[in-house]
Design a protein around this motif. Structure first.
Motif, PDB file in Angstrom:
ATOM      1  N   PHE A  60       6.256  -4.474  -1.717  1.00 39.82           N
ATOM      2  CA  PHE A  60       4.865  -4.410  -2.162  1.00 39.82           C
ATOM      3  C   PHE A  60       4.575  -5.434  -3.256  1.00 39.82           C
ATOM      4  O   PHE A  60       3.653  -6.244  -3.139  1.00 39.82           O
ATOM      5  CB  PHE A  60       4.530  -2.997  -2.656  1.00 39.82           C
TER       6      PHE A  60
ATOM      7  N   VAL B 208       7.801  -1.148   6.217  1.00 36.32           N
ATOM      8  CA  VAL B 208       7.860  -2.333   5.358  1.00 36.32           C
ATOM      9  C   VAL B 208       7.469  -3.577   6.151  1.00 36.32           C
ATOM     10  O   VAL B 208       6.597  -4.356   5.741  1.00 36.32           O
ATOM     11  CB  VAL B 208       9.270  -2.492   4.754  1.00 36.32           C
TER      12      VAL B 208
ATOM     13  N   ALA C  72       6.188   0.480  -9.672  1.00 36.06           N
ATOM     14  CA  ALA C  72       7.151   0.738  -8.598  1.00 36.06           C
ATOM     15  C   ALA C  72       8.541   0.198  -8.922  1.00 36.06           C
ATOM     16  O   ALA C  72       9.554   0.859  -8.689  1.00 36.06           O
ATOM     17  CB  ALA C  72       6.634   0.130  -7.288  1.00 36.06           C
TER      18      ALA C  72
ATOM     19  N   GLY D 109       0.435  -0.187  -3.646  1.00 32.29           N
ATOM     20  CA  GLY D 109       1.849   0.091  -3.442  1.00 32.29           C
ATOM     21  C   GLY D 109       2.683  -0.265  -4.650  1.00 32.29           C
ATOM     22  O   GLY D 109       3.628   0.455  -5.009  1.00 32.29           O
TER      23      GLY D 109
ATOM     24  N   LEU E 279      -1.621  -4.037  -1.457  1.00 32.53           N
ATOM     25  CA  LEU E 279      -0.290  -4.251  -2.021  1.00 32.53           C
ATOM     26  C   LEU E 279      -0.231  -3.812  -3.479  1.00 32.53           C
ATOM     27  O   LEU E 279       0.799  -3.297  -3.942  1.00 32.53           O
ATOM     28  CB  LEU E 279       0.094  -5.724  -1.891  1.00 32.53           C
TER      29      LEU E 279
ATOM     30  N   THR F 149       3.731  -3.297   7.583  1.00 35.57           N
ATOM     31  CA  THR F 149       2.707  -3.332   6.536  1.00 35.57           C
ATOM     32  C   THR F 149       2.534  -4.739   5.999  1.00 35.57           C
ATOM     33  O   THR F 149       1.418  -5.272   5.926  1.00 35.57           O
ATOM     34  CB  THR F 149       3.062  -2.370   5.389  1.00 35.57           C
TER      35      THR F 149
ATOM     36  N   ALA G 140       4.032   3.325  -5.284  1.00 34.98           N
ATOM     37  CA  ALA G 140       5.106   3.588  -4.308  1.00 34.98           C
ATOM     38  C   ALA G 140       6.349   4.166  -4.966  1.00 34.98           C
ATOM     39  O   ALA G 140       7.026   5.030  -4.400  1.00 34.98           O
ATOM     40  CB  ALA G 140       5.444   2.301  -3.555  1.00 34.98           C
TER      41      ALA G 140
ATOM     42  N   TRP H  46       3.698   4.301  10.354  1.00 36.55           N
ATOM     43  CA  TRP H  46       3.572   5.161   9.178  1.00 36.55           C
ATOM     44  C   TRP H  46       3.772   6.649   9.501  1.00 36.55           C
ATOM     45  O   TRP H  46       4.433   7.357   8.731  1.00 36.55           O
ATOM     46  CB  TRP H  46       2.226   4.933   8.500  1.00 36.55           C
TER      47      TRP H  46
ATOM     48  N   THR I 206      10.216  -0.896  -2.544  1.00 33.63           N
ATOM     49  CA  THR I 206       9.238  -1.181  -3.600  1.00 33.63           C
ATOM     50  C   THR I 206       9.026  -2.679  -3.769  1.00 33.63           C
ATOM     51  O   THR I 206       7.902  -3.141  -4.000  1.00 33.63           O
ATOM     52  CB  THR I 206       9.684  -0.572  -4.934  1.00 33.63           C
TER      53      THR I 206
END
Length: 676
Positions: A349, A93, A407, A510, A507, A96, A514, A48, A346
């Motif tokens: 997530f 991505v 998102a 996000g 999630l 995570t 996001a 990150w 996007t």
């Protein structure tokens, strides 16, 4: 070998996978699970800051060379970790989603007897994906490409006692080999034409000589077009695009965390990453880019139509993945590589959220996956329901232009607008496919939500025969009363444990934020500073350049799909049942009969050709005229000559008499002929 945080990000999961897989019997499941989860967590913590440095404008591109990989003549490859905006996106991505899947699996796989093996496979998959996205040349990319293929085979067939899981794993592996053959040819062609497999060297050589041709016999092709076409064949297999998509729904045979890891954010997006990474090549290949556009648009529409008729909750989400990948590809095809990568970002997530949410429902309903046997789940699983609603809103791209939304709204609308504004081959076709797919996506997404959570619990009439190994961690409440229908219509479900809910919260955050947070960096005013010429940027994507109907079309069809879902599954549920069973429904339910067509052409066709060469060519012609023919002829003459060997003297005397008469007759005829 250079050691740095970037190297640890990539190699850490490999070390953890080897530790868990090889030492499990000595250290136990819990230690193996802890080591693999901690390793991915460390990679996440290191990833990150790298990504945020690029977002903040302070990140710098760099290449960390670890060690020589292969050096044969002019063919040279060095194992490297390439850090730029694109690899930074993929690092966050992959790590995570992988970390959250590892954490989620602590609860989901809690009663599985092979937890250490499962976590080892997950970590090996993560390593392969990280090797792929940090590659600096095509060989390392191909290594990671094949690594995720092997890991997906192991994960899809994790419950190897099930015939269906084995078949699904083999199907995925074989289908990907078809695409990988084209991918390998593309790499070979790039080296043949440009003398290098390093990305930057290939891109520079291609730009310097765009007219170079590649010949096969008397036929010549533009080298860049041929290379891009072959590379995309590999992407079609890995990312389940039209014609090579058939493995994706069957891959649901693996545990639900596998679905989230493979089909949400990692393996299936490898093809999108590869095309975007090679944007400098595709930018010079309008025909290949047009092919990418058409295949992507067709996939988006095809998968959305099939998702309308599926009843398995995981298959619906899987087909939505296939459809969303189509969006990403036709975005790349029209040159909007930043929009394609933003949708990849996007999508990770909200699609992981939907897969893990579906797993939570399956867990809470004692392994029931058929939505026809659900209903009434909202009350006992309010947290899971709220998370799934957030994922659904993000997937359908709900948002209001000029105001904002979830998102998916930012990335999907950017793709649709980019297709409308492009003059590329197939762009207008892609635009209309994208709008139509958005309508269908909204309908089947809300269909899933309503069938699963609303109404009364329908239950499975064959619950007592239900195979508890369907998601192999049987609970103690699998008794005969587990599926009894309560009087108030509420499902006999239970909320998932906290360790499974925490990833859903992360999630969901996000899926909500996001898009709004990162849109300026992927698409807007900060895009130039963020991407730094890693990909060709499409300029002028503001709303003011498009007609109002284009800007509002995605929201209009999204709302329309929602209204129809409400009509069919809340207000008039009998109407949906009436439609099921018709020819159109059967066509969609059977996935356009692709499996049957492929079975007839390739499986039965290959068997027929094999039988022809074996039974006719080999046995009748080669063996019949060759060894078997000579043997049969010899046997025939020996069998008939044997009849003359009787052992009786008078038979031999008779033969001698006949021979003497014949010899005498021949001598007389010869003498008469001589006198003449």
């Amino acid at each position: 070998m250079q050691f740095s945080p970037e190297v640890l990000i990539v190699l850490g999961p490999l070390i953890a996978a080897a530790f868990a897989g090889l030492l499990q019997r000595y250290v136990g499941d819990r230690v193996a699970m802890s080591v693999t989860t901690a390793s991915i967590g460390l990679s996440l913590l290191l990833s990150w800051p790298i990504f945020l440095d690029f977002v903040g404008g302070g990140g710098h591109e760099r290449l960390i060379e670890i060690m020589p990989f292969i050096n044969v003549g002019d063919f040279r490859s060095t194992w490297s970790v390439r850090i730029d905006a694109m690899s930074a996106i993929m690092l966050v991505v992959v790590n995570t989603v992988s970390f959250l899947v590892h954490l989620y699996s602590w609860g989901y796989m809690s009663e599985d007897p092979h937890k250490a093996r499962f976590f080892s496979y997950l970590s090996f998959f993560t390593f392969s994906m990280l090797a792929l996205v940090t590659a600096n040349d095509f060989l390392q990319l191909f290594f990671g490409w094949e690594g995720v293929g092997v890991a997906s085979y192991l994960l899809i067939g994790f419950w190897y006692q099930k015939r269906s899981a084995n078949d699904a794993a083999i199907k995925a592996f074989v289908t990907n080999r078809v695409g990988d053959f084209g991918f390998a040819l593309g790499i070979m062609a790039a080296f043949f034409c440009y003398g290098s497999i390093q990305f930057d060297a290939v891109f520079e050589a291609a730009a310097a000589n765009p007219g170079l041709t590649l010949g096969v016999g008397e036929v010549h092709f533009n080298a860049i077009e041929a290379i891009c076409f072959l590379l995309f064949i590999g992407a079609m297999g890995k990312s389940a695009q039209f014609f090579l998509h058939v493995w994706l729904p069957d891959a649901m045979e693996g545990p639900t965390p596998v679905s989230a890891l493979i089909h949400a954010a990692t393996m299936v997006t490898a093809g999108v990453f590869m095309v975007s990474r090679c944007g400098e090549l595709y930018h010079l290949a309008p025909l290949a880019s047009g092919f990418v556009t058409i295949i992507g648009a067709t996939t988006a529409l095809f998968a959305a139509t099939v998702g309308l008729a599926q009843n398995d909750i995981k298959r619906v989400v899987a087909y939505s993945t296939c459809s969303q990948l189509g969006y990403m590809f036709f975005a790349a095809g029209v040159g909007a590589y930043n929009a394609a990568m933003f949708h990849l970002f996007t999508h990770a997530f909200f699609k992981a959220l939907l897969f893990l949410g579906a797993g939570s429902v399956i867990h809470g309903l004692h392994h029931e996956q058929d939505m026809r046997h659900m209903g009434g789940v909202r009350k006992p699983m309010m947290i899971t329901w709220s998370m799934m609603i957030i994922g659904t809103l993000a997937l359908t791209g709900f948002g209001i232009p000029e105001i904002g939304g979830f998102a998916g709204f930012y990335s999907k609308d950017a793709i649709i607008e980019a297709a409308y504004g492009s003059n590329g081959i197939g762009a207008q076709f892609a635009f209309w496919c994208g709008v139509t797919a958005a309508l269908l996506t909204s309908f089947y997404s809300w269909r899933l939500a309503f069938m699963t959570f609303e109404g009364k619990y329908r239950g499975n009439p064959d619950a007592h025969t239900h195979d508890a190994h369907g998601d192999a961690h049987a609970h103690g409440d699998h008794g005969h009363g587990a599926h009894a229908k309560p009087a108030d219509g509420t499902a006999p479900a239970h909320e998932s444990p906290v360790v499974m809910l925490i990833p859903l919260f992360v999630l969901a955050a996000g899926a909500i934020a996001a898009g709004a947070i990162f849109a300026p960096y992927f698409l807007g005013e900060h895009a130039e500073a963020f991407w730094r010429h890693v990909i060709p940027l499409a300029h002028g994507e503001g709303h003011h350049e498009f007609p109002a109907w284009v800007i509002w079309a995605p929201l209009s069809v999204t709302v329309t799909g929602f209204i129809f879902a409400v009509l069919f599954y809340l207000w008039k549920p009998g109407a949906a049942k009436a439609m099921a069973g018709g020819p159109v429904w059967a066509f969609l339910y059977n996935k356009w009969y692709f499996d049957e067509i492929y079975d007839f052409i390739f499986v039965k066709g290959a068997r027929a050709v094999g039988d022809l060469f074996w039974k006719v060519g080999d046995k009748r012609l080669i063996d019949g005229l060759g060894p078997d023919g000579f043997a049969a002829t010899t046997n025939f003459f020996s069998r008939n000559l044997r009849r003359l060997q009787t052992g009786f003297v008078y038979h031999y005397s008779f033969i001698m008499l006949i021979a003497a008469v014949a010899f005498g007759a021949y001598a007389i005829l010869a003498a008469i002929g001589g006198h003449r």
